[in-house]
Design a protein around this motif. Sequence first.
Motif, PDB file in Angstrom:
ATOM      1  N   GLN A  29       0.820  -1.208   0.000  1.00  0.00           N
ATOM      2  CA  GLN A  29       0.000   0.000   0.000  1.00  0.00           C
ATOM      3  C   GLN A  29       0.858   1.264   0.000  1.00  0.00           C
ATOM      4  O   GLN A  29       0.525   2.249  -0.666  1.00  0.00           O
ATOM      5  N   ASN A  30       1.978   1.258   0.741  1.00  0.00           N
ATOM      6  CA  ASN A  30       2.913   2.383   0.692  1.00  0.00           C
ATOM      7  C   ASN A  30       3.392   2.630  -0.737  1.00  0.00           C
ATOM      8  O   ASN A  30       3.410   3.759  -1.227  1.00  0.00           O
TER       9      ASN A  30
ATOM     10  N   GLU B 287      -9.050  -4.405   0.045  1.00  0.00           N
ATOM     11  CA  GLU B 287      -9.796  -3.862  -1.081  1.00  0.00           C
ATOM     12  C   GLU B 287      -9.648  -2.341  -1.125  1.00  0.00           C
ATOM     13  O   GLU B 287      -9.739  -1.668  -0.090  1.00  0.00           O
ATOM     14  N   SER B 288      -9.454  -1.779  -2.298  1.00  0.00           N
ATOM     15  CA  SER B 288      -9.403  -0.330  -2.437  1.00  0.00           C
ATOM     16  C   SER B 288     -10.776   0.272  -2.164  1.00  0.00           C
ATOM     17  O   SER B 288     -11.808  -0.315  -2.517  1.00  0.00           O
ATOM     18  N   ILE B 289     -10.774   1.435  -1.518  1.00  0.00           N
ATOM     19  CA  ILE B 289     -12.002   2.132  -1.153  1.00  0.00           C
ATOM     20  C   ILE B 289     -11.858   3.598  -1.535  1.00  0.00           C
ATOM     21  O   ILE B 289     -10.792   4.202  -1.346  1.00  0.00           O
TER      22      ILE B 289
ATOM     23  N   SER C 260      -8.296   5.139  -0.680  1.00  0.00           N
ATOM     24  CA  SER C 260      -7.514   4.163   0.084  1.00  0.00           C
ATOM     25  C   SER C 260      -7.114   3.034  -0.851  1.00  0.00           C
ATOM     26  O   SER C 260      -7.964   2.266  -1.311  1.00  0.00           O
ATOM     27  N   PHE C 261      -5.844   2.944  -1.152  1.00  0.00           N
ATOM     28  CA  PHE C 261      -5.371   1.912  -2.066  1.00  0.00           C
ATOM     29  C   PHE C 261      -5.188   0.589  -1.327  1.00  0.00           C
ATOM     30  O   PHE C 261      -4.557   0.536  -0.270  1.00  0.00           O
ATOM     31  N   GLY C 262      -5.763  -0.456  -1.915  1.00  0.00           N
ATOM     32  CA  GLY C 262      -5.658  -1.781  -1.327  1.00  0.00           C
ATOM     33  C   GLY C 262      -4.406  -2.495  -1.806  1.00  0.00           C
ATOM     34  O   GLY C 262      -3.390  -1.873  -2.123  1.00  0.00           O
TER      35      GLY C 262
END
Length: 537
Positions: free
Chosen positions: A409-410, A485-487, A517-519
């Motif tokens: 995610q980073n 999961e991306s949100i 928010s990247f999953g």
Amino acid sequence: MAVSSCSSQKILSFSSSCSSFECRSDPDFSGSARFDKPRISAARVIGASTASFSGLSSLIFRFPPNFVRQLSTKARRNCSNIGVAQIVAASWSNGVGSGSNSAAAAAASAAPAPPVPVEITSGDDIALVDGLKNVHLEALADLKNEASFLSSDGSLAIHAGRGIVTDAITTPVVNTSAYFFKKTAELIDFKEKRRASFEYGRYGNPTTVVVEEKISALEGAESTVIMASGMCASTVMLLALVPAGGHIVTTTDCYRKTRIFIETVLPKMGITATVIDPADMEGLEAALNNNNVSLFFTESPTNPFLRCVDVKLVSDLCHKKGAIVCIDGTFATPLNQKALSLGADLVLHSATKFIGGHNDVLAGSISGSGKLVTQIRNLHHVLGGALNPNAAYLIIRGMKTLHLRVQQQNSTALRMAEILEAHPKVKRVHYPGLKSHPEHHIATQQMTGFGGVVSFEVDGDLTATIKFIDALKIPYIAPSFGGCESIVDQPAIMSYWDLSQSERLKYGIMDNLVRFSFGVEDFEDLKADVLQALHAI
């Protein structure tokens, strides 16, 4: 089930007159007699004779999941107010087992004999307990965290808090609302702190303590308390540490429900607040000089603009005036930022987010010194908000992949932030990993990664931003963040739709603001999806 052991072990001695456990023969699974030796060592027991083990070489000690529960120093402090010290033990007895060794087992149980030592994993020191009777808890040697030799956060997230001694790899879920006492004398011993027990489910649970130990290990904290949600942790912390008529300092950018609690609930107790920009150190100094400040509380990075507070500087300023510093590190995670090592007194997490990491559980934690966490825990036991052990198991499960998820995610968030910043249909990107971020220099000093959430402003109005979000195919339109999961969400609608546009602007919430928010999906898939959605505007 054999008592587990590792390279660093501690031995506990139980009197043979104590019926808390029974020696039973190992079951025969092969059709022929097979017995494992109990993992015991007379050489390491103070004052124990090797004669103690005669007749036991073919026996194996059997314990139910919650019989022997070793706790580190931090966990003992966590539970100190209910008498839980080095061990949580539950009385257990069964009928005489069958097999060729049943007579020997019965004889060992009935006949007077020297104390039988039992290995449990803990540390290098040795402690003897005679049936948990007449135990001076304060005098027992410290039990060290069995994962203390691990140096990486990834290993700690997996192995810290191996608390419930079973031969299962995964942590058992202890579903119980209360813990029983075999005799009234045991209850009195517990009340007078000569016997250990959680007593009642609201005061503790072996499964939830494992979560607390894991978070403590990651944060370098003496103690951690876990609660039913992040907001539960925030509100209990504020109520526990700020006296009636007290004063707190917080920041302009923060989670809205936290702001609502500070603005509407705390004033009923005469508690006032100064609200400053996250970078306004002069404003902080003025607030400290003009008020009797009890607590400084903010997020770093903040929600939703990901502003960063200089934790070391803030801590130095507040401590000179006797104020406590609590940092909500939810967006950072314990892997990207160590607020306690930077000088903060407490660090709070919504474990619902990155720590749980699977969008399937609610929880909140507070970590820090044993003294402060005990204050918070005492009020928590009164107010409730206990975490269900099944939820605790989901967090334990999620933490095993925390370092892998956060690394992905980073990386994805930083690369996407750079792409978005260069895109003609994006006006501005808010991400501490970018040089354009107002606190980039602070973030690079106190963070090792910049997190998986990127906020940005689409070059358009409310309608254009809705069109972009609706064109996305991978992320879910939902609140929360930090999961696999991306949100994506539009804060003006998701969190502030009850306010007018002018009222939203008071908090900096513009109609074109997006929080993404990247999953852990593939980077190229996410990149393609975001670019096609921008093209659709």
